[in-house]
Design an enzyme around this catalytic site. Structure first.
Site, PDB file in Angstrom:
ATOM      1  N   GLN A 156       0.829  -1.202   0.000  1.00 30.91           N
ATOM      2  CA  GLN A 156       0.000   0.000   0.000  1.00 30.91           C
ATOM      3  C   GLN A 156       0.864   1.253   0.000  1.00 30.91           C
ATOM      4  O   GLN A 156       0.392   2.331  -0.301  1.00 30.91           O
ATOM      5  CB  GLN A 156      -0.931   0.007   1.219  1.00 30.91           C
ATOM      6  CG  GLN A 156      -2.027  -1.059   1.147  1.00 30.91           C
ATOM      7  CD  GLN A 156      -2.983  -1.043   2.326  1.00 30.91           C
ATOM      8  OE1 GLN A 156      -3.219  -2.075   2.918  1.00 30.91           O
ATOM      9  NE2 GLN A 156      -3.550   0.105   2.662  1.00 30.91           N
ATOM     10  N   ARG A 184      -9.310  -0.540   7.463  1.00 35.46           N
ATOM     11  CA  ARG A 184     -10.240   0.363   6.777  1.00 35.46           C
ATOM     12  C   ARG A 184     -10.601   1.572   7.638  1.00 35.46           C
ATOM     13  O   ARG A 184     -11.772   1.919   7.801  1.00 35.46           O
ATOM     14  CB  ARG A 184     -11.504  -0.378   6.350  1.00 35.46           C
ATOM     15  CG  ARG A 184     -12.175   0.378   5.211  1.00 35.46           C
ATOM     16  CD  ARG A 184     -13.247  -0.390   4.504  1.00 35.46           C
ATOM     17  NE  ARG A 184     -13.714   0.423   3.393  1.00 35.46           N
ATOM     18  CZ  ARG A 184     -14.116  -0.068   2.227  1.00 35.46           C
ATOM     19  NH1 ARG A 184     -14.100  -1.365   2.024  1.00 35.46           N
ATOM     20  NH2 ARG A 184     -14.537   0.723   1.286  1.00 35.46           N
ATOM     21  N   CYS A 185      -9.586   2.168   8.240  1.00 34.02           N
ATOM     22  CA  CYS A 185      -9.837   3.395   8.968  1.00 34.02           C
ATOM     23  C   CYS A 185      -8.521   4.134   9.116  1.00 34.02           C
ATOM     24  O   CYS A 185      -7.467   3.581   8.891  1.00 34.02           O
ATOM     25  CB  CYS A 185     -10.425   3.127  10.349  1.00 34.02           C
ATOM     26  SG  CYS A 185      -9.360   2.237  11.479  1.00 34.02           S
ATOM     27  N   GLU A 198     -13.131   5.065   4.215  1.00 35.46           N
ATOM     28  CA  GLU A 198     -13.138   4.391   5.501  1.00 35.46           C
ATOM     29  C   GLU A 198     -14.296   4.814   6.392  1.00 35.46           C
ATOM     30  O   GLU A 198     -14.621   4.127   7.355  1.00 35.46           O
ATOM     31  CB  GLU A 198     -11.794   4.621   6.176  1.00 35.46           C
ATOM     32  CG  GLU A 198     -10.692   4.095   5.275  1.00 35.46           C
ATOM     33  CD  GLU A 198      -9.289   4.500   5.683  1.00 35.46           C
ATOM     34  OE1 GLU A 198      -8.367   3.767   5.348  1.00 35.46           O
ATOM     35  OE2 GLU A 198      -9.122   5.539   6.331  1.00 35.46           O
TER      36      GLU A 198
END
Lengths: 166, 809, 288
Positions: B240, B387-388, B763
């Site tokens: 990522q 996802r945050c 997110e």
């Protein structure tokens, strides 16, 4: 271990190969045939990313040995576009309805939807949701995948589909 | 047709042709993905490529007595077997973590979690490598293990990290115990304690955000290819943050950074799993350097779930103080953070508990105090932002559950209590008690819109009737209404407080316009499904008046892309999106000079019109960007260098603060504990919307992951430290059948400091969704005085609640 | 996850298959749909040296109405069961059960014989077969023998199959016209094994239950035929007290494991709840 000689038809093309009995169909397709569209997601038969069409069945190719496919006709994502190279109704539906994000589950999802529409040309939303329940998607929440399949069904059936992707 | 109508139609057509910001542009990525032509790491094949596979520990905590690799090495097709003894002379048996700790690449003297990497087998194919892992003989001497983080700092607790046993000051200050990692405090403790001592009403609840895992459908993988002649390493991987990986590889391998080519090809989902550096990456690199041939490593799902990057595992003692009228006057939180065996949290370096201090949420809380203790246990390392943005899901869960607990104690409606305490629109920019400056928001408007859309009042009336019916024995279903009003903090971040290993968390865009007016743009971020190739092009299209279809976006190749910190924490749009706009504006400024030269007017006489500069008052005199591009390479003004390109490294002045109002209606079958989501409504405000289609898709996906986390997904350990359910049989990923249907909505409150006013959205649905589901469950049982019910809310646990409350007769 | 090595055999007759299995002994496993065996092989919990694939054997896909029975060949897939009008007309609970097994892909490959023969307590068909009073035709080198589904299961993955034997056919007595039926399965998601499941077949006459048979899935080391629970129902109007007694009797014979689906006491109670719900559906469906 003795290698086995197998003959399969892949995307309409006759293929002969020697495989170890334990070679999984997914590895045979990806590594020996260089068809890397189908993916491995879970290794245990739950995610469906490896789904291909085999003798008119949707099959999880990581739960199948290549030797079991001897004599079979296999379709992979590489073989579903229209003959002129344009996107098939399903491929187009996934794009138009935003039915994919990372793209990893997409080949398996499209192959599964392909067989579903062969068996049920005009499925309800509920039938679609149950029909793709062997395929996990981590990105879309399935909303737009359902729409993509409805879009494709409408296109194949020649009926209008109005719903826009949200 | 009158002249103005013609002009309007012309302008509308030109705008439409651009496919710029605000339109539902179809994704360019999908052309390849729908045809199986994506290129993911495991699709790559190099001549002579070998495969690596790990020998892993069956024990959670054990001393390694001996490792015998001879049987494995004797297996035909096995090329090498690496152990810590092989890595140690190279200084590679440990690697630095993003959190300032070190992590064993291959275990040396002991193993600290089940499935820890012990040896790395390299063979001609993955089948032989797998066979050989069974032939490495490791003798272990089992040690007592710590699974419960509350036992980590007991006086007689076994010491886990003998390698740092004597180092009583860690990366984030003093350590209170050999199993203690850090204590992080923020806020005014004394003032907060004073408020609590004198408050009308206080609540205190232990809120557990349990351990889970991001589990993208593609696992972590890498392919390293070392060219011994050139001394260059090419590393493809599921990264990522490819540039950060390049820097880390350079620092730990000693290879000069310009001789390392890190490439992140297509990535099959990330969700935080692919931010960190893992033993598999290092071993494939070492294998390739030692052997001089390419070495590939591909995780299987069990390895993925049990070794790379868990999320959460926050045990949050959360307190609120309020007046009896329901004005919140203080917040106090203590977190016990279970970090597993190594502190490998992927947070900005100065933030050992991420942005947990966003936990005052959407409310105007005058004083607050937060303390976080991180501890070691015999579990896998990680602590990533699933996802945050960093620990924001935990923070939002804490405040959004706590406010419901407070509402119940006050006997107030939970929506009303929220509205009463919202930060008001006129208070922005708002300085929170725990140190953030919220850039913008309009919470009241969003909440009202959401409550109207869901029909809040009638839902509560229906619920009241159902509760009576339940008490009369006429139904076995409980109805819950879940609310969550979240404020996120995304877009890390300003250099003054955000860096990773000392590198400021800017991001970048490099835009180059070709003579014919088409464009290539490269970014420091890396899409894992977010559709960057589509949306960045929309920003450029609108900024420069070039059709998006003529713009190619490229990411992931660290040789060609400008340095960036990558994609996670919803930072792509807030940071690289801003860089894109700024770089485009640099080009536009030069284009204006060229256009002025071409039209023989002063720059100031020109105005921008969608895709062209025109002379003010003379709209028929114009030059399109395409014409300008040609001129830039053909006949630039005399005092201007040729070409038309720009780079921007954007350092954001602040984070962005997306927010949203979520409502969930749930029906729970008391007899089985099965919860069914009847409705889920999500209103998101992410500022300016670049591509509404993609935004809605992100919301659908995030809500689905939130649903999974709240309702069953977990990484659990037994008392021996054995990880349980590390396969998709047990690890709850919902199918299309279980997944609720989502209703989406929005308001738009642009970020005042972002060049295009955008805030990030990928997110939000996860962050806001988790507490919304949990609140729905808790609300269903609230009238029975159930107390706080911990997640995950899978069927058997809810059935146990019914047992406890005597609901089963 | 990579399976270990093995030799692959693909006999074309039952005789050659059983001869091979007998000759190869414990190192050999028959392969049908493979969706139970292959995952075990990939995690190396199972490492047979020989696989005897039954796919090429003609005659193992029989689907016939013979006298008062239906006969189903062992290699009949769940997909074929679902799509068989013969079975859906005569024994509709088969379709209802097959539809909640695994997922569409697995139902194309998964066979009814494999589901019944491999002795996995999580499989759905065995308890149904016990409920229906089915029998299995087991074939070895010495010929065929018939074993009742109620006698077939000895323990987890332990069955009455002798070395070299395979299950070749399933014979199901056709339930009377107008019978009521229901298969209720509690699971966490599509693709999961049952937390608990119950199969019920009853007949009613003038409001009174005249016969009742109950099977329970995945709440013990073997599928369970809840004979006592069935007996309690017969002769009653399926009134609340009787149903409660039957449920209690069914719960009493369960002995589930605690696992990620829930602790043992939960799974026992869920067996009871599934039984109640399956029974209620059966009652509504019973036409007499």
């Amino acid at each position: 271990m003795t290698k086995s000689h197998i003959k399969v038809t892949i995307n309409g093309k006759a293929v002969e190969a020697l495989v170890e009995p334990r070679t999984l169909l997914i590895h045979f397709l990806r590594e020996q045939q260089n068809l890397t569209g189908a993916h491995i997601g879970c290794d245990t038969g739950h995610c469906g990313a490896c789904t291909v069409d085999m003798d008119e069945m949707s099959v999880k190719s990581c739960m199948t040995f290549a030797v079991q496919a001897n004599g079979a006709a296999i379709t992979t994502i590489e073989g579903v576009a229209n003959a002129d190279g344009t996107l098939s109704a399903l491929q187009e539906g996934f794009r138009m309805m935003h039915g994919l994000q990372c793209g990893y589950c997409t080949p398996g999802m499209i192959l599964r939807a392909h067989r579903l529409l062969q068996e049920n040309a005009d499925p309800t939303e509920d039938e679609i949701r149950h029909g793709i329940a062997g395929n996990l998607c981590r990105c879309t929440g399935y909303v737009n995948i359902v729409k993509a399949i409805q879009y494709a069904a409408a296109k194949i059936n020649g009926t209008p589909y109005q719903e826009a992707a949200e | 047709m009158n002249e103005q109508v013609k002009i309007d139609i012309d302008r509308a057509e030109r705008t439409e042709k651009l496919q710029g910001m605000g339109c539902k542009r179809k994704r360019v990525e999908d052309i390849r993905f729908t045809q199986g032509k994506g290129s993911y790491v495991d699709d790559l094949k190099l001549p002579g490529m070998l495969f690596g596979d790990f020998v892993r520990s069956p024990h959670a905590h054990a001393r390694i007595v001996s490792i015998d690799t001879s049987r494995a090495k004797a297996l035909p097709g096995v090329i090498a077997v690496l152990t810590a003894a092989d890595l140690k002379p190279l200084g590679l048996h440990y690697m630095p973590t993003l959190a300032g700790d070190v992590q064993a690449v291959l275990a040396e003297h002991k193993v600290l979690f089940q499935n820890q990497e012990v040896a790395f087998v390299i063979a001609e194919d993955r089948y032989i490598a797998s066979d050989a892992t069974e032939l490495v003989d490791v003798v272990y001497e089992a040690l007592p293990c710590i699974v419960d983080p509350f036992k980590s700092m007991l006086p007689d607790a076994p010491i886990l990290r003998e390698d740092i046993q004597d180092k009583m000051v860690g990366a984030h200050g003093p350590r209170k115990h050999p199993n203690h990692i850090f204590e992080w405090q923020i806020g005014d403790r004394q003032a907060t304690d004073d408020v609590f001592a004198n408050a009308d009403v206080t609540i205190k609840e232990m809120l557990v955000d349990h351990r889970t895992h991001p589990s993208p459908l593609e696992t972590c993988q890498s392919l390293a290819s070392f060219d011994k002649v050139k001394g260059e390493l090419t590393l493809w991987g599921t990264f990522q943050a490819p540039h950060v990986i390049r820097t880390v590889v350079s620092l730990i391998s000693g290879l000069p950074e310009h001789k390392i080519h890190v490439i992140a090809p297509d990535i099959g989902g990330g969700f935080g799993n692919k931010v960190g550096a893992y033993a598999g990456y290092v071993c494939s690199v070492v294998g390739s350097i030692v052997l001089g041939v390419p070495v590939k490593w591909v995780e299987d799902r069990m390895e993925n779930l049990s070794t790379t990057s868990f999320a959460r595992d926050y045990h949050m003692t959360t307190e609120l103080a309020a007046t009896k009228e329901g004005k919140i006057i203080g917040m106090r939180v203590h977190v016990l953070a279970d970090h597993g065996a190594f502190d490998a949290c992927a947070d900005p370096s100065k933030w050992p508990a991420g942005f947990m201090n966003i936990c005052t949420g959407s409310y105007d809380i005058p004083v607050a105090y937060l303390a976080v203790d991180g501890v070691y246990t015999n579990k896998a390392p990680g602590g990533v932002a699933y996802r945050c943005s960093f620990r924001v899901t935990e923070a939002v869960f804490a405040i959004e559950r706590a406010i419901e607990v407070l509402a119940q104690k006050l006997g107030m409606d939970a929506a009303e209590l929220r509205i009463k305490n919202f930060i008001k629109a006129e208070q922005f920019p708002y300085h929170s008690a725990l140190g953030w400056e919220y850039d913008s928001g309009d919470y009241h408007t969003a909440m009202k819109k959401a409550m109207d859309a869901i029909g809040y009042t009638s839902l509560r009336a229906e619920q009241a009737e159902k509760r009576e019916a339940f008490k009369r024995g006429e139904t076995r279903e409980l109805m819950g209404v879940g609310i969550s009003f979240f404020t996120e903090i995304v877009g890390a971040g300003p250099a003054k407080n955000c860096d990773i290993l000392g590198i400021a968390m800017f991001d970048s865009a490099e835009i180059r316009i070709h003579p014919t007016g088409s464009v290539i743009a490269r970014m420091g971020t890396k899409s894992q499904g977010q559709g960057h190739e589509t949306t960045y092009a929309q920003i450029i299209a609108t900024e420069l008046g070039i059709p998006a279809d003529d713009i190619m976006i490229e990411e992931g190749n660290t040789d060609t892309a400008p340095y960036g910190l990558g994609t996670y924490g919803s930072r792509s749009t807030p940071v690289a999106g801003a860089a894109t706009a700024v770089a485009a504006r640099k080009i536009k400024a030069k284009a204006q000079m060229i256009a002025a030269h071409m039209l023989e007017v002063h720059e100031g006489d020109l105005e921008w019109d969608i895709d062209r500069f025109r002379v003010k008052g003379l709209p028929e005199k114009f030059k399109t960007m395409k014409e300008i591009a040609w001129s830039a390479y053909n006949a630039p003004p005399p005092n201007l260098e040729p070409g038309l390109e720009a780079v921007n490294y954007y350092e954001p002045p602040n984070m962005t603060y997306p927010f949203g109002a979520y409502f969930c209606v749930m029906d729970i079958d008391v007899d089985t504990g099965v919860a069914k989501t009847r409705r889920f409504y999500a209103l998101d405000d992410c500022g300016t919307r670049i591509n509404p289609m993609i935004i809605e898709g992100q919301v659908h996906g995030g809500l689905t992951e939130a649903f999974a986390c709240a309702m069953g997904q977990e990484i659990r350990y037994d008392e021996m430290g054995n990880v349980m359910g590390a396969s998709f049989m047990d690890f709850f990923l919902p199918t299309a059948v279980e997944t609720p249907k989502w209703e989406t909505d929005f308001t738009v409150t642009p970020s005042p400091h972002h060049p295009i006013g955008a805030k990030g959205v990928g997110e939000s649905p996860h962050v806001g969704g988790v507490p919304c589901f949990s609140n729905a469950v808790n609300d269903a049982y609230a009238f029975l005085d159930a107390g706080h019910i911990q997640m995950p809310h899978d069927a058997w646990r809810l059935w146990k609640v019914g047992e406890r409350l005597g609901l089963h007769g | 996850m990579i399976p270990g090595t093995f030799d692959y055999h693909r006999p074309t007759t039952v005789e050659s298959a059983v001869a091979l299995l007998l000759q190869l002994g414990e190192d050999a496993r028959p392969l049908a749909g493979g969706h139970s065996l292959i995952p075990l092989m990939k995690t190396r919990l199972s490492a047979p040296e020989h696989l005897v694939d039954l796919a090429a054997i003609e005659g193992l896909r029989r689907l016939e109405h013979v006298g008062d029975h239906v006969v189903i060949g062992a290699m009949t897939t769940q997909h074929a069961v679902i799509n068989s009008t013969l079975l859906t007309d005569l024994v509709p609970i088969l379709r209802e059960t097959a539809l909640v097994i695994a997922d569409p892909q697995i139902r194309y490959k998964g066979t009814i014989g494999g589901n019944c023969a491999n002795g996995d307590p999580g499989n759905d068909m065995p308890a149904l077969m016990q409920c229906l009073g089915a029998s299995y035709q087991l074939t070895g080198t010495g010929g065929h023998r018939e074993v009742s589904a109620r006698d077939f299961y000895l323990g987890a993955y332990e069955t009455a199959l002798a070395p070299g034997e395979i299950l070749t056919e399933i014979r199901i007595p056709v339930p009377p016209a107008g019978h009521g039926y229901g298969y209720e399965k509690l699971k966490r998601k599509v693709g999961d094994y049952a937390t608990a499941a119950a199969a019920v077949v009853i007949t009613m006459a003038a409001g009174t239950c005249t016969s009742a048979s109950i099977g329970l899935t995945n709440v013990s080391e073997t599928p369970l035929w809840a004979a006592e629970a069935g007996r309690i129902l017969v002769g009653s109007t399926l009134d609340a007290a009787t149903v409660n007694a039957a449920v209690a009797a069914a719960e009493a014979i369960t002995n589930p494991a605690s696992d990620m689906r829930g602790p043992a006491e939960y799974r026992t109670k869920m067996a009871g709840i599934m039984l109640r719900r399956a029974l209620e559906r059966a009652r509504v469906r019973a036409t007499v």
